[in-house]
Motif scaffolding. Structure first.
Motif, PDB file in Angstrom:
ATOM      1  N   HIS A   1       0.836  -1.200   0.000  1.00  0.00           N
ATOM      2  CA  HIS A   1       0.000   0.000   0.000  1.00  0.00           C
ATOM      3  C   HIS A   1       0.875   1.256   0.000  1.00  0.00           C
ATOM      4  O   HIS A   1       2.089   1.183  -0.150  1.00  0.00           O
ATOM      5  CB  HIS A   1      -0.921  -0.021   1.223  1.00  0.00           C
ATOM      6  CG  HIS A   1      -1.771  -1.248   1.304  1.00  0.00           C
ATOM      7  ND1 HIS A   1      -2.893  -1.427   0.529  1.00  0.00           N
ATOM      8  CD2 HIS A   1      -1.653  -2.384   2.054  1.00  0.00           C
ATOM      9  CE1 HIS A   1      -3.444  -2.604   0.807  1.00  0.00           C
ATOM     10  NE2 HIS A   1      -2.699  -3.206   1.725  1.00  0.00           N
TER      11      HIS A   1
ATOM     12  N   CYS B   1      -5.977   9.847   3.729  1.00  0.00           N
ATOM     13  CA  CYS B   1      -6.357   8.763   2.825  1.00  0.00           C
ATOM     14  C   CYS B   1      -7.112   7.667   3.583  1.00  0.00           C
ATOM     15  O   CYS B   1      -6.706   7.256   4.670  1.00  0.00           O
ATOM     16  CB  CYS B   1      -5.086   8.190   2.194  1.00  0.00           C
ATOM     17  SG  CYS B   1      -5.384   6.920   0.968  1.00  0.00           S
TER      18      CYS B   1
ATOM     19  N   THR C   1      -7.472   4.563   2.704  1.00  0.00           N
ATOM     20  CA  THR C   1      -6.884   3.243   2.483  1.00  0.00           C
ATOM     21  C   THR C   1      -5.627   3.074   3.344  1.00  0.00           C
ATOM     22  O   THR C   1      -5.113   4.035   3.891  1.00  0.00           O
ATOM     23  CB  THR C   1      -6.518   3.072   0.992  1.00  0.00           C
ATOM     24  OG1 THR C   1      -5.678   4.169   0.598  1.00  0.00           O
ATOM     25  CG2 THR C   1      -7.765   3.063   0.123  1.00  0.00           C
TER      26      THR C   1
END
Length: 442
Positions: free
Chosen positions: A256, A272, A274
């Motif tokens: 990621h 973010c 994520t």
């Protein structure tokens, strides 16, 4: 700054990698991957070299106003006769690099002193491959610059020879020739470690900043692919600590967003939704704290504290295995231990954790006649006797960490003959001996 003949410069080496962490001298930088969409780069052709570019990035005063901006002032090699598409790709790459060499914004003034600082960063290509930059920042005075120019005649052939040398396989050595004026020819041997999973990792900074209990909680958060932010004053500290934290995930790779030193312009990354693992300089702490964030582990490396946490970090890992890691890490090491010995001491318990929880994965890949494998997920986690281990693994198999690992295993007819596989075999042998002894006692 420039007018006074004083210039802050960053000497940069750039290398290619894929989903992992190739690095330079272990005593120098550390590694750092980054994935913000706005700085993803197109794939650029390059061979298996020690480095792709050597660049000097200097702070230059803008033509208008008092501000300075980072600018590439030297490049090796200069690429000639590139196709139009390649030229555009190179320009895009070289345009992004200065931002990461000087991530701390534009608040620069004339300097007479600056401590040498080494750190690293990674630019992620759209095809998933990574370019890893190793950056050394230092203050260059007029006299040093003169000597630097004189020595280019010596530096150029050495860099050319290094770039053209065959990149050694694990355990192999390459020898380079370097001519030094007044000293003669010097031979430099570069050996790549046989076990490359800890290649150029150094856990010393992480251990100096945090307790083993905190390191374990960071590991637990990373295993479930949560959002983790590290705060520190120095770029080197951020770089080394994040690289070390990511290395604890071996044999799995963080896939990621990964930015060990977030440039000021990209601070919105902390918002973010994520998973991410990023490092932010302490000067931007207030901006980070005021950003809208959910379920973040915010680590203050300067104070050795967690400023934010989800609250369940101590409950993610199975209690027995958690205690095993703490017991192993709690064993003292000699102050004279080498980096390699310290790395093994720190990394070993985490590798054993994965051996005990998912080390049986190969037995649950069912293969078709053509060799293609299919992972039997349910049978895999049900094979674990411990309920606590089973609960953890049921969550872990849903992560991208595990999915990417198992996809590679499904493609391969035999398990890779690496460090992790060796530890699995050792553990299986230990279990066999233990069963044998128990039968003998009965």
């Amino acid at each position: 700054m420039d007018g006074l003949g004083r210039r802050l410069r960053a000497s940069l080496r750039l290398k290619r990698g894929r989903g992992g962490s190739l690095q330079d001298n272990p005593r120098d930088p550390v590694k750092e991957p980054e994935r913000p969409q706005e700085h993803c780069l197109p794939a650029f052709a390059g061979g298996q070299h020690f480095f792709e570019y050597l660049l000097v990035v200097s702070l230059k005063k803008k033509s208008s106003g008092p501000d300075y901006e980072p600018t590439i002032t030297y490049q090796f090699p200069k690429r000639e006769n590139l196709l139009r598409g390649q030229q555009e790709e190179e320009e895009r790459l070289l345009g992004a690099i200065p931002l990461f060499c000087f991530p701390d914004g534009n608040e620069w003034a004339s300097l007479t002193e600056y401590p040498r600082e080494t750190f690293s960063f990674v630019l992620t290509n759209v095809d998933g491959s990574r370019k890893i930059g190793y950056c050394r920042r230092l203050l260059i005075l007029d006299e040093v610059e003169k000597r630097d120019q004189i020595s280019m005649a010596v530096i150029y052939p050495f860099m050319q020879g290094l770039r053209e040398a065959a990149f050694p396989a694990p355990g192999k050595t390459v020898t380079l020739k370097s001519f030094i004026p007044d000293s003669g020819t010097e031979f430099i041997s570069l050996t790549r470690p046989l076990d490359s999973h800890l290649e150029h990792v150094d856990f010393r900074s992480l251990l100096n900043c945090l307790s083993v209990e905190q390191i374990l909680q960071i590991f637990a958060s990373a295993v479930l692919e949560r959002r983790i932010i590290f705060l520190a004053e120095g770029l080197s500290t951020l770089s080394q600590c994040i690289h070390a934290a990511a290395a604890l995930l071996y044999p799995f790779s963080w896939a990621h967003t990964y930015i060990p030193v977030v440039p000021e312009r990209l601070l919105d990354t902390v918002c973010c939704p994520t998973p991410f693992m990023v490092g932010v300089q302490m000067r931007f702490q207030q901006q980070v704290m005021e950003s809208p964030m959910e379920e973040v582990l915010l680590v203050n490396l300067c104070e050795g504290t967690f400023l934010m946490s989800v609250g369940d970090e101590k409950e993610i890992l199975p209690p027995k295995l958690q205690d095993d890691i703490l017991d192993s890490l709690g064993q003292t090491t000699s102050e004279s231990s080498t980096s390699e010995q310290l790395n093994e001491h720190v990394s070993g318990p985490f590798v054993q954790f994965f051996v005990k929880t998912v080390g049986h994965y190969a037995s649950y890949i069912k293969r078709e006649a053509n060799g293609q494998g299919h992972f039997q997920e349910r049978a895999f986690y049900k094979a674990l006797n411990s309920k606590a281990n089973r609960r953890f693994v049921k969550k872990f198999v849903k992560t991208q960490l595990f999915s990417l690992f198992i996809q590679e295993a499904e493609k391969s007819r035999t398990p890779p003959a690496g460090y992790f596989q060796r530890k699995i075999l050792e553990y299986e042998e230990q279990k066999k001996h233990k069963k044998s002894r128990e039968k003998t006692v009965k």
